[in-house]
Every structure is written in C-alpha cells, then in structure tokens.
Scaffold this active site. Sequence first.
Site, PDB file in Angstrom:
ATOM      1  N   CYS A 126       4.534  -5.795  -0.761  1.00  0.00           N
ATOM      2  CA  CYS A 126       3.247  -5.500  -0.121  1.00  0.00           C
ATOM      3  C   CYS A 126       2.525  -6.796   0.200  1.00  0.00           C
ATOM      4  CB  CYS A 126       2.397  -4.615  -1.007  1.00  0.00           C
ATOM      5  SG  CYS A 126       2.197  -5.253  -2.664  1.00  0.00           S
ATOM      6  N   GLU A 154      -3.145   1.837  -3.216  1.00  0.00           N
ATOM      7  CA  GLU A 154      -2.617   0.474  -3.053  1.00  0.00           C
ATOM      8  C   GLU A 154      -1.689   0.515  -1.849  1.00  0.00           C
ATOM      9  OE1 GLU A 154      -3.026  -1.337  -7.483  1.00  0.00           O
ATOM     10  OE2 GLU A 154      -0.997  -1.046  -6.753  1.00  0.00           O
TER      11      GLU A 154
HETATM   12  P1  NAD Z   1       5.258   5.789   1.891  1.00  0.00           P
HETATM   13  O1  NAD Z   1       3.831   5.953   2.267  1.00  0.00           O
HETATM   14  O2  NAD Z   1       6.295   6.165   2.885  1.00  0.00           O
HETATM   15  O3  NAD Z   1       5.588   6.665   0.571  1.00  0.00           O
HETATM   16  C1  NAD Z   1       4.908   6.459  -0.646  1.00  0.00           C
HETATM   17  C2  NAD Z   1       4.999   7.718  -1.476  1.00  0.00           C
HETATM   18  O4  NAD Z   1       4.263   8.773  -0.840  1.00  0.00           O
HETATM   19  C3  NAD Z   1       6.422   8.250  -1.674  1.00  0.00           C
HETATM   20  O5  NAD Z   1       6.561   8.665  -3.005  1.00  0.00           O
HETATM   21  C4  NAD Z   1       6.458   9.436  -0.719  1.00  0.00           C
HETATM   22  O6  NAD Z   1       7.403  10.433  -1.076  1.00  0.00           O
HETATM   23  C5  NAD Z   1       5.046   9.956  -0.819  1.00  0.00           C
HETATM   24  N1  NAD Z   1       4.597  10.783   0.309  1.00  0.00           N
HETATM   25  C6  NAD Z   1       4.976  10.709   1.606  1.00  0.00           C
HETATM   26  N2  NAD Z   1       4.324  11.642   2.342  1.00  0.00           N
HETATM   27  C7  NAD Z   1       3.501  12.315   1.484  1.00  0.00           C
HETATM   28  C8  NAD Z   1       2.575  13.374   1.635  1.00  0.00           C
HETATM   29  N3  NAD Z   1       2.361  13.961   2.832  1.00  0.00           N
HETATM   30  N4  NAD Z   1       1.906  13.805   0.556  1.00  0.00           N
HETATM   31  C9  NAD Z   1       2.099  13.221  -0.655  1.00  0.00           C
HETATM   32  N5  NAD Z   1       2.983  12.221  -0.866  1.00  0.00           N
HETATM   33  C10 NAD Z   1       3.672  11.764   0.194  1.00  0.00           C
HETATM   34  O7  NAD Z   1       5.426   4.289   1.423  1.00  0.00           O
HETATM   35  P2  NAD Z   1       6.749   3.533   0.933  1.00  0.00           P
HETATM   36  O8  NAD Z   1       7.635   3.323   2.099  1.00  0.00           O
HETATM   37  O9  NAD Z   1       7.297   4.191  -0.272  1.00  0.00           O
HETATM   38  O10 NAD Z   1       6.155   2.126   0.457  1.00  0.00           O
HETATM   39  C11 NAD Z   1       6.003   1.031   1.300  1.00  0.00           C
HETATM   40  C12 NAD Z   1       4.545   0.754   1.549  1.00  0.00           C
HETATM   41  O11 NAD Z   1       3.871   0.604   0.302  1.00  0.00           O
HETATM   42  C13 NAD Z   1       4.313  -0.544   2.296  1.00  0.00           C
HETATM   43  O12 NAD Z   1       3.300  -0.355   3.265  1.00  0.00           O
HETATM   44  C14 NAD Z   1       3.834  -1.492   1.196  1.00  0.00           C
HETATM   45  O13 NAD Z   1       3.067  -2.572   1.659  1.00  0.00           O
HETATM   46  C15 NAD Z   1       3.061  -0.564   0.320  1.00  0.00           C
HETATM   47  N6  NAD Z   1       2.921  -1.081  -1.047  1.00  0.00           N
HETATM   48  C16 NAD Z   1       1.696  -1.523  -1.481  1.00  0.00           C
HETATM   49  C17 NAD Z   1       1.537  -2.052  -2.751  1.00  0.00           C
HETATM   50  C18 NAD Z   1       0.214  -2.571  -3.223  1.00  0.00           C
HETATM   51  O14 NAD Z   1       0.109  -2.883  -4.402  1.00  0.00           O
HETATM   52  N7  NAD Z   1      -0.802  -2.689  -2.386  1.00  0.00           N
HETATM   53  C19 NAD Z   1       2.641  -2.145  -3.597  1.00  0.00           C
HETATM   54  C20 NAD Z   1       3.875  -1.690  -3.150  1.00  0.00           C
HETATM   55  C21 NAD Z   1       3.998  -1.151  -1.867  1.00  0.00           C
END
Ligand code: NAD
Length: 454
Positions: A261, A226
């Site tokens: 999001c 997502e």
């Molecule tokens: P992010 O991608 O920075 O981090 C998400 C998660 O991934 C965190 O827990 C992080 O620690 C982990 N992560 C980071 N690098 C990793 C790796 N190399 N391996 C494994 N895990 C790793 O995103 P964010 O800043 O937490 O969230 C914001 C984003 O999420 C925005 O783009 C938003 O639109 C999206 N979002 C989408 C939905 C949806 O339902 N489509 C809902 C909420 C947020």
Amino acid sequence: MQIINPATEEVIKEIADDTEASVKEKYQRVKKGQLSWAKTSVTERVQCIQKFYDLLDKEKDDLAKTLTNEVGKPLQQSYNEINGARTRIKFFIDHSEKWLADEWVVTEGATREKIAYEPLGVIGNISAWNYPFLVGMNVIIPALIGGNSVLYKPSEYATLTGMHIQRLLYKAGIAEDSFQLVAGKGNVGEYLLQLPLDGYFFTGSYRTGKYIAEKVAGKMVPFQLELGGKDPMYIMDDVDDVEKAAAAALEGVVYNNGQSCCAVERIYVHEKIFDPFVKSYAEQAKKLKVGNPLDASTEIGPLSRKPQVEFLLGQIKDAVDKGAKILYGGKVPNGKGYFIEPTVLVNVNHQMKLMTEESFGPVVGIQKVKDDKEAVDLMQDTEYGLTAAIYSKDYKRAEAVMKEMNTGTVYWNCCDRVSPHLPWSGRKHSGIGTTLSYQGIRAFVHPKAYHIRD
Ligand code: NAD
C-alpha cells in the site's frame, strides 16, 4: 473457491465458501462468546497473544511457504513479513495494559472522575492479501486484547494464511467463541455488512472501502478503512550518493513485487541529478532476478492476481501512447505465472494513468522537476494521502516539504516502512481511522466517562 499458485497457475487447494447461513451462525457464536471474553482481564488476554507470538516463530517455515505459494512473494520476504508481524504483536503485548487501564483524571474535590475503556463488541475484519499477516495483526490482535470477538474475512487470495492464523490463535488459547474466520470472496464480505456488528475494520482498495463505508454508515458503529495509495518520492539535488538513492527508490518500488500500500508509486527527481539517477535506477532494475519465488535468489516473483498483469500493461501502454519512454522492462516473460518485468519509464507526466492511478506492481514513472515548489505541487496532485518520502542531506529543507504533504506518514531518507510505535493512517482516499501506536490500541474500545461522588 480455488486457491491458485500465481507462479505456476496450479490449483493448490479447493475450499468451501461460507454461506449466508454459516456466517450468521458464526456471528451468533462469537456474539455469545464475546461476553465471557470481555470478563477476562487484559493480562489474561495478553498471555494468550504471547503464546500466539511464540507459535508464529515456531511454525514460521510452514507459514512462509504457504504464504509464498498463495501470493507469490519471494520466500525471504514471507519470512520478513512473519518477523514484522511478530514485532507488531510484541508492541501490543508490551503496551496494551497501559493504554487500556482505567485513567483517573480528577482525584480531588467533590466529584472524582475517571475514564474506563470497554470493548466495542463483535468486530468484523475484512482484509487484503498483499500482507495478510501484517494487516491482519493490525486489527485482530488489539481487537482481541481489547476484549472484542472477531469475525475475520481474509482475502480470497490469502485464505490459506488466514486459516493458519485462526489455527494458531486457537492453539494459543483463544476460544472458538471469540474468533471465527469466514471464507470467500466479496459476496461473503457482504454477509458481514448485513449483520449488526459493533465495528468494521477494512483493509483493501478505495473502491471497496468506499462501498463498505456507504453500506455501514447508517449503523452508527465505528469503522476504519486502510486503503490504497499513489505514494510519491522526491530526490533533492543535494543527496550524497545518487546510486544509493536510486537503490532505495528501486526497493521501495519493487519490494513485495510492488504490491505494498505504501510502495513508491511515482518518483520526482531534481533536474540537476536526473540523468545519473535514472541511469542508475535502470541499471539496478536490470539486475533484479525475476522468477520462482521459492528460489532463495529470486527478488521479484509473480503478481498475486492474473488481471493485474493486463492492468499494468494497460498503464504502460497509456503512458507510451502519451509520449513516455520505457527505459527498462515493460514485457511479460514467456511461460506460466503472472509475471511482469520491473519497469521504469521517463518523459512521464500527470496526464498519464501511470502517474495518477495506483499501479500495485513493480512499475514506476520518474519525472524531472526544476525545484522543491514544483515537486510539492506534483506530489500533492493526487486523490490519495498515505505516505510521501523525501531524500536529501538537509533535514530543514526536507522538513519544509514534509510539512506540506497531506499524508498520514512522511519519510526522510527512507520509504515504504511501517512502525508499530507510530500511527498508521491514510488521508483522503487512502482511508479513515488509525491502526498501530497507542491510538491503534484505543481504536478497538469505547471510552466510558465515570463521574463519582462519594
Ligand atoms: P479489495 O478491495 O479488492 O479486497 C479487500 C477485501 O474486501 C477482500 O477480502 C475482498 O474479498 C473484500 N470485498 C470485496 N468486495 C466486497 C464487498 N462488496 N463487500 C465486502 N467485502 C468485499 O482489495 P485487495 O486487492 O485485497 O487489496 C489491495 C488494496 O489494498 C490496494 O489498494 C492496497 O493499497 C490496499 N492496502 C492498503 C493497506 C493500508 O494499510 N492502507 C494495506 C494493505 C493493502
């Protein structure tokens, strides 16, 4: 790991990160635990979740305060999120038994046939910080009800909330052998990718999601992503009330400090009503109260992460350098905290990052369009495909545009909303797979086909 309050920049707490060894140990534990959890009936699992549902309500004051201190969302919005999460959980409580029951598809003839639904096994949930209760519940609840055990990595920006979720699940009767939280940043998420999990469910940015998809593809297990969006809103010239449409657009842009999001990220307005619309939008934006998110009258708190302030200022500068005009906002208030004013720009176009790259803040560009065709072309000019909203009096006219949208969700006269009864899914760079609705219950189980000859 330091947990920082984004409104004050103070360290709230220090937490020990998980290590590769501790993550492995937790995996071994939930792998064993999954076998006994899967033997319980769906009814028993739902009973635990019902207790969790009650506990969220009982402890909502503490939970809301922790959430606001950790991510900066206005306190009332933290309460709204907890209530929204409970609505989703209620959906799973009411509907899971039906969708997980054996399905007899052929009952006559020599061979009877049925479909049974079996858990995937141990699933990993790597989660985002912007709505930790909502996005967490999308995965954790149907996964547990489906008989899976869960390794849950909350975002490093929402770890305290994640720890509350774990504590309340245990209190509700979910065994420690069925659910374990792993704490840390991206490197701790990596440890999950190295393990032989039976499913990966990720919420976060396109960049991390793509990386995870590539890493887990060879495991041949289900994975869902997502991801982000650059969601458009189109205001047609026949709306009854331009001010009301501007108010709805503003709320869609700035709710949760713009960090949703499915936030409205770009607005297209028919040329016949463009001037009154932008005037009303800017006037209403000026009235929003930016400040301490614990204060009941605050409408916009700080952004959750410090680098995001510079990122948004960069998008605004890029747009202004290319000819955009700031109608309101664009500045960082003096003092502590990661604040930015709600900002609205006009004279924008798709050469600007503001109109093409996810902003994730209370900042938006409003572009004039001459007709529905131009609006459709611009709305579709994106790598993302999460949601699209149309405001109009005429459903038929709006529907013609909605049908053109390559998005998982479309809205008529509403925006920035999610319903547990409907599938939540993104297309293109907004993701793969579906949560919520009956499809989001079935996402956490394998179908098994039975051919039965007496
Ligand atoms: P992010 O991608 O920075 O981090 C998400 C998660 O991934 C965190 O827990 C992080 O620690 C982990 N992560 C980071 N690098 C990793 C790796 N190399 N391996 C494994 N895990 C790793 O995103 P964010 O800043 O937490 O969230 C914001 C984003 O999420 C925005 O783009 C938003 O639109 C999206 N979002 C989408 C939905 C949806 O339902 N489509 C809902 C909420 C947020």
